[in-house]
Scaffold this motif. Structure first.
Motif, PDB file in Angstrom:
ATOM      1  N   PRO A  99      39.104  36.434  33.105  1.00 15.41           N
ATOM      2  CA  PRO A  99      40.365  36.004  33.720  1.00 15.41           C
ATOM      3  C   PRO A  99      40.028  35.536  35.044  1.00 15.41           C
ATOM      4  N   GLN A 100      41.006  35.012  35.952  1.00 19.04           N
ATOM      5  CA  GLN A 100      41.138  34.954  37.132  1.00 19.04           C
ATOM      6  C   GLN A 100      41.254  36.019  37.984  1.00 19.04           C
ATOM      7  N   VAL A 101      40.510  36.475  39.023  1.00 17.99           N
ATOM      8  CA  VAL A 101      40.409  37.671  39.733  1.00 17.99           C
ATOM      9  C   VAL A 101      40.998  37.722  41.125  1.00 17.99           C
ATOM     10  N   LEU A 102      41.995  38.473  41.380  1.00 18.97           N
ATOM     11  CA  LEU A 102      42.638  38.466  42.745  1.00 18.97           C
ATOM     12  C   LEU A 102      42.380  39.867  43.300  1.00 18.97           C
ATOM     13  N   MET A 103      41.711  40.063  44.256  1.00 18.05           N
ATOM     14  CA  MET A 103      41.240  41.314  44.840  1.00 18.05           C
ATOM     15  C   MET A 103      41.734  41.219  46.328  1.00 18.05           C
ATOM     16  N   TYR A 104      42.270  42.428  46.508  1.00 14.61           N
ATOM     17  CA  TYR A 104      43.258  42.557  47.845  1.00 14.61           C
ATOM     18  C   TYR A 104      42.978  43.965  48.641  1.00 14.61           C
ATOM     19  N   SER A 105      42.778  43.712  49.878  1.00 11.08           N
ATOM     20  CA  SER A 105      42.761  45.020  50.757  1.00 11.08           C
ATOM     21  C   SER A 105      42.752  44.695  52.393  1.00 11.08           C
ATOM     22  N   ALA A 106      43.198  45.603  52.948  1.00 13.51           N
ATOM     23  CA  ALA A 106      43.211  45.475  54.478  1.00 13.51           C
ATOM     24  C   ALA A 106      41.492  45.676  55.129  1.00 13.51           C
ATOM     25  N   THR A 107      41.017  46.568  54.099  1.00 11.83           N
ATOM     26  CA  THR A 107      39.336  46.847  54.864  1.00 11.83           C
ATOM     27  C   THR A 107      38.709  46.369  53.535  1.00 11.83           C
ATOM     28  N   ILE A 108      37.729  45.474  53.872  1.00  8.05           N
ATOM     29  CA  ILE A 108      36.957  44.852  52.880  1.00  8.05           C
ATOM     30  C   ILE A 108      35.602  45.037  53.565  1.00  8.05           C
ATOM     31  N   SER A 109      34.407  45.757  52.938  1.00  4.86           N
ATOM     32  CA  SER A 109      33.196  45.656  53.388  1.00  4.86           C
ATOM     33  C   SER A 109      32.171  44.700  52.718  1.00  4.86           C
ATOM     34  N   GLN A 110      31.105  44.481  53.349  1.00  2.00           N
ATOM     35  CA  GLN A 110      30.135  43.560  52.774  1.00  2.00           C
ATOM     36  C   GLN A 110      29.769  43.974  51.323  1.00  2.00           C
ATOM     37  N   GLU A 111      29.797  45.316  51.111  1.00  2.00           N
ATOM     38  CA  GLU A 111      29.435  45.470  49.608  1.00  2.00           C
ATOM     39  C   GLU A 111      30.250  44.935  48.910  1.00  2.00           C
ATOM     40  N   VAL A 112      31.662  45.232  49.194  1.00  2.00           N
ATOM     41  CA  VAL A 112      32.685  44.719  48.342  1.00  2.00           C
ATOM     42  C   VAL A 112      32.616  43.238  48.187  1.00  2.00           C
ATOM     43  N   VAL A 113      32.169  42.790  49.213  1.00  2.26           N
ATOM     44  CA  VAL A 113      32.044  41.053  49.166  1.00  2.26           C
ATOM     45  C   VAL A 113      31.146  40.966  48.137  1.00  2.26           C
ATOM     46  N   LYS A 114      29.855  41.685  48.175  1.00  2.00           N
ATOM     47  CA  LYS A 114      28.790  41.254  46.820  1.00  2.00           C
ATOM     48  C   LYS A 114      29.220  41.654  45.662  1.00  2.00           C
ATOM     49  N   MET A 115      29.874  42.756  45.751  1.00  2.00           N
ATOM     50  CA  MET A 115      30.604  43.125  44.235  1.00  2.00           C
ATOM     51  C   MET A 115      31.345  42.115  43.590  1.00  2.00           C
ATOM     52  N   ALA A 116      32.428  41.669  44.702  1.00  2.00           N
ATOM     53  CA  ALA A 116      33.401  40.739  44.041  1.00  2.00           C
ATOM     54  C   ALA A 116      32.850  39.366  43.575  1.00  2.00           C
ATOM     55  N   SER A 117      31.736  39.213  44.346  1.00  2.00           N
ATOM     56  CA  SER A 117      30.866  37.667  44.001  1.00  2.00           C
ATOM     57  C   SER A 117      30.581  37.765  42.548  1.00  2.00           C
ATOM     58  N   THR A 118      30.358  39.057  42.172  1.00  2.00           N
ATOM     59  CA  THR A 118      29.814  39.087  40.575  1.00  2.00           C
ATOM     60  C   THR A 118      30.756  39.025  39.573  1.00  2.00           C
ATOM     61  N   MET A 119      32.086  39.044  39.908  1.00  2.85           N
ATOM     62  CA  MET A 119      33.055  39.392  39.092  1.00  2.85           C
ATOM     63  C   MET A 119      33.778  37.691  38.721  1.00  2.85           C
ATOM     64  N   ALA A 120      33.374  36.938  39.628  1.00  2.00           N
ATOM     65  CA  ALA A 120      33.976  35.550  39.188  1.00  2.00           C
ATOM     66  C   ALA A 120      33.213  34.563  39.875  1.00  2.00           C
ATOM     67  N   LYS A 121      33.250  33.379  39.431  1.00  2.00           N
ATOM     68  CA  LYS A 121      32.364  32.240  40.156  1.00  2.00           C
ATOM     69  C   LYS A 121      33.223  31.624  40.909  1.00  2.00           C
ATOM     70  N   ASP A 122      32.493  30.829  42.058  1.00  2.00           N
ATOM     71  CA  ASP A 122      33.545  30.040  42.888  1.00  2.00           C
ATOM     72  C   ASP A 122      34.497  30.762  43.671  1.00  2.00           C
ATOM     73  N   ILE A 123      34.407  32.229  43.915  1.00  2.60           N
ATOM     74  CA  ILE A 123      35.214  33.154  44.479  1.00  2.60           C
ATOM     75  C   ILE A 123      35.622  32.603  45.866  1.00  2.60           C
ATOM     76  N   VAL A 124      36.814  32.515  46.312  1.00  3.43           N
ATOM     77  CA  VAL A 124      37.120  32.129  47.629  1.00  3.43           C
ATOM     78  C   VAL A 124      37.438  33.381  48.450  1.00  3.43           C
ATOM     79  N   PHE A 125      36.979  33.572  49.517  1.00  5.82           N
ATOM     80  CA  PHE A 125      37.244  34.692  50.685  1.00  5.82           C
ATOM     81  C   PHE A 125      38.300  34.337  51.626  1.00  5.82           C
ATOM     82  N   ILE A 126      39.529  34.930  51.561  1.00  4.85           N
ATOM     83  CA  ILE A 126      40.434  34.518  52.603  1.00  4.85           C
ATOM     84  C   ILE A 126      40.611  35.787  53.499  1.00  4.85           C
TER      85      ILE A 126
END
Ligand code: ATP
Length: 513
Positions: free
Chosen positions: A318-345
């Motif tokens: 699916p399209q993956v939408l992930m949200y938080s007020a606190t995001i660590s580098q580790e979360v960024v790394k994990m998120a990148s494995t869940m969807a290709k071409d993910i955009v960080f806003i």
């Protein structure tokens, strides 16, 4: 949906004028025969009482036959006036209206050059990493949303999108997977719910009406947050072909399964119960095209991560939408494995407490901590009810709430994971309606829950991470309005309560019924 009532709600008949029911199940004739809705229960769209039934013609929550008649006559009037291009006013269920009168609001949307887009983003303090050509939108009406959804957004008091919504909504609407970081209380929930409601309404238009498999899923770390997200979704999707299923522990699983099998568009749940339900029952998930991890840093932490990933792997990319007020580098790394071409806003400075919350710290020795808390609570100058007091343990919450009641004479309640769901709903209700001025809470209320009226938070026990602290004090300010947080273990010699740095938030009107 209410604990227990969720079952009733599933079993209650779709209300039609000629339904035959036994006296025992007699459908309430008059709205005055119906009780008030508890927190988490559906509200009658006409009078706001407990929405015990679902109107079979419009799919709205209603409380009695009286309100059903009023609803149908209203929607007949609305349909006859608003179906532009159809001269003879036909009596159509309100839901059909949004499919006939969809404004092509693209005409309103300006197409910006990349430079203009970049300069608008920098004005709004929006940083984008990854391939995203779509510019921030300055109005909901330029997002080509179903008309009824636009009406519901307006009715919720959302005059214009918040900065995070300006960029995240158009990006989500074109199918981008996103990792979004923005201040607590900045409107992240609507920035994923609006694309979900729009997607579901469009799908239901394209497919024949017997297609009722779930189309989207939202996972959050706590039951209270799931309840809030569901209420928010129902508010935005009112009178659209959109049903939700709340899948959290403490509620009967049979009712949850029954509701999903009856056909829903959106499942909102906590990972544990969702895995339980999916492993025991064969729920068709192939049509789930949008998967949301709210409070994603918490969802990808130990304890939740495996469950969240297990659910994610049961879906078909699916399209993956992930949200938080606190995001660590580790979360960024994990998120990148869940969807290709993910955009960080990210909006504003990530992993920072909301600028609208002024933090005032007090140094007290442990033996004087409790007394100092009582002094604040009885002080006319410093006490700004309703107040949330955060503690580090369930036992501590129970003991401290009792001690506050005894010492100050003010009613204080505790809320934590060990309390049954029904009791937690009742505690939230009595706090939100103002019957109880002080709530002593553990982490169940630490994230995401939108405690609209709360303007003061007292962190009695510092949480074990700065990011949890950011989320906790974030309850004190919603959409940038003023708020005050009192972390009780950091050093200063004075306590100055009262109004704090004024928030720069937009005008905010209460959302909800
Ligand atoms: N565009 C808008 N205009 C006015 N009010 C809004 C808008 N969007 C959201 N709100 C309101 O702002 C409040 C905070 O929104 P929300 O709870 O989604 O924030 P959040 O970013 O998810 O917070 P947290 O990080 O604590 O989860 C809610 O009461 C919501 O109804």
């Amino acid at each position: 949906m209410a604990d227990g009532n969720e079952d009733n709600q599933c079993k209650s008949p779709m209300v039609s004028t000629d339904v035959n029911v036994s006296t025992a199940d007699k459908i309430k004739e008059r709205c005055t025969d119906q009780r008030e809705a508890l927190v988490g229960e559906p509200n009658c769209v006409m009078c706001g009482r407990y929405g015990e039934y679902i109107c079979d013609e419009t799919d709205d929550d209603i409380c009695s036959l009286e309100c059903k008649q009023a609803l149908l006559s209203r929607s007949r009037v609305v349909n006859s006036q608003s179906l532009v291009g159809i001269q003879t006013p036909k009596i159509l269920p309100a839901t059909d209206e949004c499919f006939y009168v969809r404004e092509n609001s693209n005409s309103g949307s300006q197409s910006l050059t990349m430079d203009e887009t970049e300069s608008l983003r920098s004005k709004l303090e929006i940083q984008v990493r990854g391939e995203l050509a779509v510019a921030p939108t300055l109005s909901f009406s330029s997002c080509n949303l179903p008309r009824r959804l636009l009406q519901n957004i307006d009715a919720a008091g959302y005059d214009m999108p918040t900065p995070v919504q300006m960029q995240a909504i158009p990006a989500a609407l074109i199918g981008k997977s996103l990792l979004v970081s923005a201040d607590t209380g900045s409107g992240k929930t609507a920035s994923f719910l609006i694309p979900i409601v729009s997607h579901c309404a469009n799908i239901r238009l394209e497919r024949s009406s017997n297609q009722k498999n779930p189309l989207a899923m939202v996972l959050t770390p706590t039951r209270e947050l799931c309840i809030q997200v569901e209420e928010h979704a129902k508010l935005l999707a009112k009178s659209l072909p959109f049903k939700t299923a709340l899948v959290v522990g403490g509620d009967a699983m049979a009712g949850q399964r029954h509701r999903i099998e009856g056909g829903v568009e959106l499942i909102i749940g906590t990972p544990g119960r969702l895995i339980d339900l999916l492993s025991k029952h064969d729920i068709e998930l192939d049509d789930v095209k949008i998967f949301v991890l709210d409070e994603v840093d918490s969802m990808l932490q130990r304890g939740f991560r495996d469950q969240a990933m297990q659910i994610f792997q049961a879906l078909s990319q699916p399209q993956v939408l992930m949200y938080s007020a606190t995001i660590s580098q580790e979360v960024v790394k994990m998120a990148s494995t869940m969807a290709k071409d993910i955009v960080f806003i990210s909006v504003g400075k990530p992993n920072r407490p909301s600028k609208a919350v002024k933090q005032v710290a007090i140094w007290v020795e442990s033996k004087n901590k409790k007394q100092k808390l009582f002094d604040i609570l009885v002080s006319k100058k410093h006490f700004m009810p309703p107040v949330v007091v955060y503690v580090g343990s369930r036992v501590g919450a129970d003991l401290l709430s009792n001690a506050i009641t005894v010492s100050t004479g003010m009613k204080a309640l505790s809320i934590h994971g060990e309390k049954p769901m029904k009791e937690r709903r009742e505690i939230m209700r009595s706090f939100l309606v103002g019957e109880v001025p002080i709530l002593v809470a553990t982490g169940v209320l630490g994230r995401g829950v939108d405690l609209l009226a709360v303007r003061q938070v007292i962190v009695f026990d510092m949480p074990n991470s700065v990011k949890e602290y950011i989320h906790q004090i974030g309850r004190a300010s919603r959409l940038g309005e003023e708020g005050a947080a009192v972390p009780r273990e950091l050093v200063t010699s004075r306590y100055a309560a009262g109004s704090f740095s004024s928030g720069k938030g937009q005008k905010r009107r209460k959302h909800g019924c």
